[in-house]
Design an enzyme around this catalytic site. Structure first.
Site: not given
Ligand SMILES: Cc1cc2nc3c(=O)[nH]c(=O)nc-3n(C[C@H](O)[C@H](O)[C@H](O)COP(=O)(O)O)c2cc1C
Ligand SMILES: [Mn+2]
Length: 480
Positions: A170, A174-175, A188, A232, A281
């Site tokens: 995966n 995530y910040r 997460w 991804e 945020d």
């Molecule tokens: C700039 C940016 C920052 C993000 N920060 C977070 C974060 O801190 N935590 C989170 O859960 N998702 C965050 N997201 C959204 C996730 O990247 C997005 O939901 C992604 O699909 C997560 O991957 P996953 O589906 O494999 O969990 C962020 C997206 C962007 C574009």
């Molecule tokens: Mn995913």
């Protein structure tokens, strides 16, 4: 046009196209870069390469994704819908008939096979390997974005984990709030795949690798809401037309993109947690402190002159708007696979993506709009949508004036507004309970008698005959 192969090729392309400014003045990653970037983003300005961020020898790249044009350049397309068309082509594959179609079909299948990431043994992201006492995040120009943020945050990482049961990779963005030189929080959210990987670990601990500074398509893919069982990096390979090259990490059993500028390797444990935040945020508000796991770093590897990319989220529109718009466009064909009556949809940037969905449908039966609302509330990350507005097929969902006109003209609130409840975005501060609350569906389609409406009036439109006449005679009127 082909998508850039790494961050440097991307920077070269941006510069050649007049889409990048180099800032040589010393600028502070503590707040100052945010204020500069926010002004540039909101005026549709260029990507910025801060060559001399205070306290670090690594340049900082920001606003690489900040306009539609740059987003298209990243994908090597003229418009974002072209990316969707490529995906649709594969999703809609039918059994081929005849030789020509079979050859074409094989080519499509090959494009999928070629999307699988491949492993290489030597990689530029490991030119420098820092372990033990040499690990020090403070060497990087990590931004503190907003005055209420308690610490710097890594904002544009690709966080890599594996499902402990299936072994499927995966990648998520995530910040990561910096705690000290060798640890960060891992943000997460509850609905995300990275968290699910941690929860599935039998011993409560998983290896994690973080790639920072990727080619723009691979970086985008980390933000793409794919189903959990899909890697991804495969999507990135498909969209690039070239497999993502991976290299084994030095201290954990994971692979990272060979072209990364910077890699952080380490572990996250379920019982090693702390209070993360607050953080300014993408909702436009500070997210209050909440418990999240800690990422303990066992190695930092990087290119010799690594460039550090960053992004600032905040009140929309911010740079992440275009990452979201790319997802909106790219995922339309996949949504249509399960809800084929959907013509188009729009996630307004001001709605921070999860707050509002406007969707147009080919309406075929009473209650069809309500069917589509529920479909959206049952579909991947769209399930978190707080409100859904449904319009007829001929309404342009991207024209908010037109949508507002239909909502005002076509809706009897007592009959056409659905209030229900369900899961909401982790960051939504408005519901009484976190994660769960009210949802709003607005049926702005034309209603029939079976839905309790009186005979629906005809819409005003000029006849073709008169329109053509006026076009023909326009010059004669001497108006313009
Ligand atoms: C700039 C940016 C920052 C993000 N920060 C977070 C974060 O801190 N935590 C989170 O859960 N998702 C965050 N997201 C959204 C996730 O990247 C997005 O939901 C992604 O699909 C997560 O991957 P996953 O589906 O494999 O969990 C962020 C997206 C962007 C574009
Ligand atoms: Mn995913």
């Amino acid at each position: 046009m082909v998508p850039p192969r790494d961050l440097r090729e991307w920077i070269t392309l941006l510069e050649r196209e007049g889409e990048l400014r180099r800032i040589t003045a010393e600028v502070d990653p503590d707040l100052e870069i945010t204020e500069i970037t926010d002004r540039v983003v909101k005026s549709g300005g260029p990507a910025l390469l801060f060559e001399n961020p205070k306290g670090s020898r690594h340049p900082l790249l920001i606003n690489q994704f900040g306009t539609e044009r740059r987003m298209c350049m990243a994908f090597g397309v003229a418009k974002l819908d072209d990316v969707a068309a490529k995906l649709e082509d594969v999703l809609e594959m039918q059994p081929p008939q005849g030789l020509v179609e079979k050859v074409r079909g094989l080519r499509k299948l090959k494009s999928i096979a070629d999307s699988m990431p491949k492993t290489v043994s030597k990689a530029s992201c490991q030119e420098v390997v820092l372990e033990g006492n040499d690990i020090d995040l403070s060497a990087l120009p990590i931004q503190r974005c907003w005055p209420g943020d308690p610490a710097p945050f890594i904002t544009l990482p690709a966080v890599i984990t594996k499902d402990p049961n299936s072994g499927v990779r995966n990648v998520g963005m995530y910040r990561m709030q910096v705690i000290d030189g060798r640890s960060t929080f891992m943000h997460w959210q509850i609905h995300k795949d990275g968290r699910a990987d941690l929860l599935a670990a039998e011993d409560g601990r998983i290896p994690v690798a973080v790639a920072i500074g990727l080619d723009p398509v691979t970086a985008y893919s980390a933000s793409a809401p794919l189903p959990k069982h899909i890697d991804e990096f495969m999507l990135a390979g498909f969209l690039k037309g070239e497999a993502v090259e991976l290299v084994h990490c030095k201290t954990v059993d994971l692979e990272v993109p060979a072209n990364a500028e910077i890699v952080l390797e380490g572990h996250v444990s379920r019982d090693d947690v702390g209070l993360e935040g607050p953080f300014g945020d993408h909702t436009g508000y500070y997210t209050p402190p909440e418990e999240f796991p800690i990422f303990r770093i066992s190695a930092i590897t990087m290119r010799r002159d690594a460039i550090y990319p960053s992004i600032v989220v905040g009140k929309p529109p911010a740079e992440d708007a275009w990452l979201g718009k790319a997802t909106e466009r790219i995922f339309l064909p996949a949504i249509r696979m399960t809800v084929p009556e959907i013509v188009d949809y729009d996630l307004p940037i001001a709605g921070a993506f999860h707050n509002c969905v406007i969707v147009s449908i080919r309406k075929a039966f009473p209650g069809h709009a309500q069917k589509v609302m529920h479909a959206i509330w049952g579909l991947g990350m769209l399930s978190l949508s707080k409100s859904v507005v449904v319009v007829d097929a001929d309404v342009n969902v991207h024209d908010y004036e037109e949508v507002f006109f239909r909502v005002c003209a076509n809706v009897d609130p007592k009959r056409d507004v659905l209030i229900t409840e369900g899961p909401l975005d982790h960051l939504d501060h408005s519901p009484t309970l976190q994660f769960y609350g009210g949802k709003l569906g607005i049926d702005a389609t034309a209603k029939g008698p079976a839905e309790g409406a009186r005979p629906w009036p005809e819409e005003i439109a000029m006849s073709d005959e008169i329109r053509e006449l006026v076009t023909r005679r326009w010059a004669e009127y001497r108006i313009s």
